[in-house]
Write an enzyme that holds these catalytic residues in place. Structure first.
Site, PDB file in Angstrom:
ATOM      1  N   SER A  26       2.412   4.110  -8.186  1.00  0.00           N
ATOM      2  CA  SER A  26       3.459   4.970  -7.644  1.00  0.00           C
ATOM      3  C   SER A  26       4.350   4.197  -6.667  1.00  0.00           C
ATOM      4  O   SER A  26       3.850   3.479  -5.790  1.00  0.00           O
ATOM      5  CB  SER A  26       2.816   6.166  -6.924  1.00  0.00           C
ATOM      6  OG  SER A  26       3.760   6.886  -6.164  1.00  0.00           O
ATOM      7  N   SER A  63      -0.325   0.322  -4.945  1.00  0.00           N
ATOM      8  CA  SER A  63      -0.264   0.051  -6.385  1.00  0.00           C
ATOM      9  C   SER A  63      -0.710  -1.367  -6.702  1.00  0.00           C
ATOM     10  O   SER A  63      -1.381  -1.613  -7.708  1.00  0.00           O
ATOM     11  CB  SER A  63       1.159   0.273  -6.908  1.00  0.00           C
ATOM     12  OG  SER A  63       1.534   1.626  -6.797  1.00  0.00           O
ATOM     13  N   HIS A  90      -0.115   4.039  -4.080  1.00  0.00           N
ATOM     14  CA  HIS A  90       1.281   4.311  -3.752  1.00  0.00           C
ATOM     15  C   HIS A  90       1.861   3.102  -3.023  1.00  0.00           C
ATOM     16  O   HIS A  90       1.288   2.627  -2.037  1.00  0.00           O
ATOM     17  CB  HIS A  90       1.426   5.555  -2.874  1.00  0.00           C
ATOM     18  CG  HIS A  90       2.854   5.868  -2.536  1.00  0.00           C
ATOM     19  ND1 HIS A  90       3.792   6.158  -3.508  1.00  0.00           N
ATOM     20  CD2 HIS A  90       3.520   5.898  -1.354  1.00  0.00           C
ATOM     21  CE1 HIS A  90       4.965   6.379  -2.941  1.00  0.00           C
ATOM     22  NE2 HIS A  90       4.828   6.214  -1.622  1.00  0.00           N
ATOM     23  N   SER A  91       2.984   2.595  -3.523  1.00  0.00           N
ATOM     24  CA  SER A  91       3.688   1.469  -2.932  1.00  0.00           C
ATOM     25  C   SER A  91       2.745   0.261  -2.841  1.00  0.00           C
ATOM     26  O   SER A  91       2.275  -0.228  -3.868  1.00  0.00           O
ATOM     27  CB  SER A  91       4.260   1.881  -1.576  1.00  0.00           C
ATOM     28  OG  SER A  91       5.181   0.936  -1.092  1.00  0.00           O
ATOM     29  N   MET A  92       2.482  -0.235  -1.652  1.00  0.00           N
ATOM     30  CA  MET A  92       1.528  -1.338  -1.501  1.00  0.00           C
ATOM     31  C   MET A  92       0.223  -1.053  -2.243  1.00  0.00           C
ATOM     32  O   MET A  92      -0.376  -1.939  -2.869  1.00  0.00           O
ATOM     33  CB  MET A  92       1.236  -1.569  -0.027  1.00  0.00           C
ATOM     34  CG  MET A  92       0.016  -2.440   0.273  1.00  0.00           C
ATOM     35  SD  MET A  92      -0.353  -2.429   2.036  1.00  0.00           S
ATOM     36  CE  MET A  92      -1.971  -3.175   2.046  1.00  0.00           C
TER      37      MET A  92
END
Length: 265
Positions: free
Chosen positions: A124, A99, A95-97
């Site tokens: 994500s 990813s 998720h975010s970083m």
């Protein structure tokens, strides 16, 4: 490179051990985040899937350790821990970083010589890894600027940061994490061959739908984009829907494994 046994306890958390699971899901948290963010996913997918969450240094029970501020350095620590995971299919979720870390690990595992190849990557809340925005890097902002960014994204209870020590710890972690992702040198030709699914909130200030779609150029395998109501932390309100998407992928992986076994008999 072989990792000491103690490293696994530091870096990898299993909130619902599932030793008989048919597949393994390795999860990477967002900037400033921790492994416990994925506890709801572990609860939802066990015992069918073993969910393993990465715990970065500098937070929660690792608060005494210095944060790492490089995607490469973080993945260097995780890769040896998964090198022997050949007993079941490996799926990555970030998720975010997270990813970008999942993407970098998947790149390193492509040839199958450094660990199990990745069966599916879920990215994500993050734009395509070679997509760059023309904006001031968050890691170069002062403390107030970082707090403003946290407030804009939601997902963090800022009232908890009234404690000076906790505020300092969170800001230092977030700054290091943003430096990692904002200095990640991803070339446009860094391409996977596994399926990639990108998940994004329809009101995410960090990732537009077009930027999320840029992941398509980073795989030769099947690509899908799934859009959910919400902002950058849509996931916190959509665990059931996201786990349903994951379930579809695991169904396909299981069917492929059965077909492979049947073909070899």
């Amino acid at each position: 490179m072989t990792a000491p046994a103690t490293d696994e306890a530091l870096w990898l958390r299993r909130y619902r051990p599932a030793p008989e699971a048919a597949a393994r899901l390795l999860c990477f948290p967002h900037a400033g985040g921790s492994a416990s963010y994925f506890r709801p996913m572990a609860e939802a997918l066990a015992p069918r899937v073993e969910v393993v969450a990465v715990q970065y240094p500098g937070r929660q029970d690792r608060f005494r350790e210095p944060c790492l501020d490089s995607v490469a350095d973080l993945v260097d620590r995780v890769q040896p821990l998964v090198a022997s995971w050949s007993d079941r299919p490996l799926v990555l979720f970030g998720h975010s970083m997270g990813s970008l870390l999942a993407f970098e690990l998947a790149l390193r595992l492509r040839d199958g010589r450094s660990g199990p190849p990745v069966a599916h990557l879920f990215a994500s809340g993050r734009r395509g890894p070679s997509t760059v925005r023309e904006e001031t890097p968050v890691h170069t902002l002062d403390d107030d600027g970082i707090l403003d960014d946290l407030a804009r994204l939601g997902g963090t209870d800022l009232s908890l940061l009234e404690d000076a020590w906790l505020r300092r710890t969170v800001i230092d972690c977030v700054r290091a994490d943003y430096r990692a992702i904002e200095t990640y040198p991803c070339p446009p030709d860094a391409v996977l061959d596994c399926p990639v699914t990108v998940l994004v909130g329809d009101d995410d200030p960090k990732t537009t739908l077009e930027e999320a779609g840029a992941w398509r150029s980073h795989t030769t395998g099947p690509f899908a984009r799934r859009v959910f109501p919400g902002g950058h932390f849509y996931l916190s309100e959509r665990w059931a829907e996201v786990c349903a998407v994951l379930g579809e992928a695991f169904d396909g992986i299981a069917a492929g494994a059965v077909a492979t076994r049947s073909g070899s008999e």
